[in-house]
Write a protein that holds these residues in place. Structure first.
Motif: not given
Length: 101
Positions: A31-59
């Motif tokens: 788990s990561y704690r970020l400075g704002s909800h928007v920062a957390a949402a942005a991190m989710v998008v970045h993680i989703a991009q990495v997961q697509e590149e790896l073709d390996h997805h987390s919950d």
């Protein structure tokens, strides 16, 4: 080529290199704690991009100021594999304030 489950010792050794990550049952978690909800949402998008590149997805869970991941390898019977650690390392590298450690 099938991905092989890692042994408990291999998992322990790899976790030592990833502070903040842990084994919860048969899944790697963090788990990561970020400075704002928007920062957390942005991190989710970045993680989703990495997961697509790896073709390996987390919950992936977005909270108010938090992002949580939980991952294992379905094709290895739900075991932890090197694919999970590859994802963990890439997520750790993009996490604000975490990648420099």
């Amino acid at each position: 080529m099938p991905v092989e489950p890692l042994s408990p010792k291999e998992i322990e050794d790899r976790l030592a290199e990833l502070p903040g990550w842990s084994l919860d049952g048969d899944r790697l978690t963090r788990s990561y704690r970020l400075g704002s909800h928007v920062a957390a949402a942005a991190m989710v998008v970045h993680i989703a991009q990495v997961q697509e590149e790896l073709d390996h997805h987390s919950d992936l869970t977005l909270g108010y100021h938090t992002v949580s991941l939980s991952v294992n390898t379905h094709s290895a019977g739900g075991a932890v594999t090197e694919k999970d650690f590859e994802l963990a390392r890439k997520v750790e590298a993009l996490a604000p304030g975490h990648g420099a450690h």
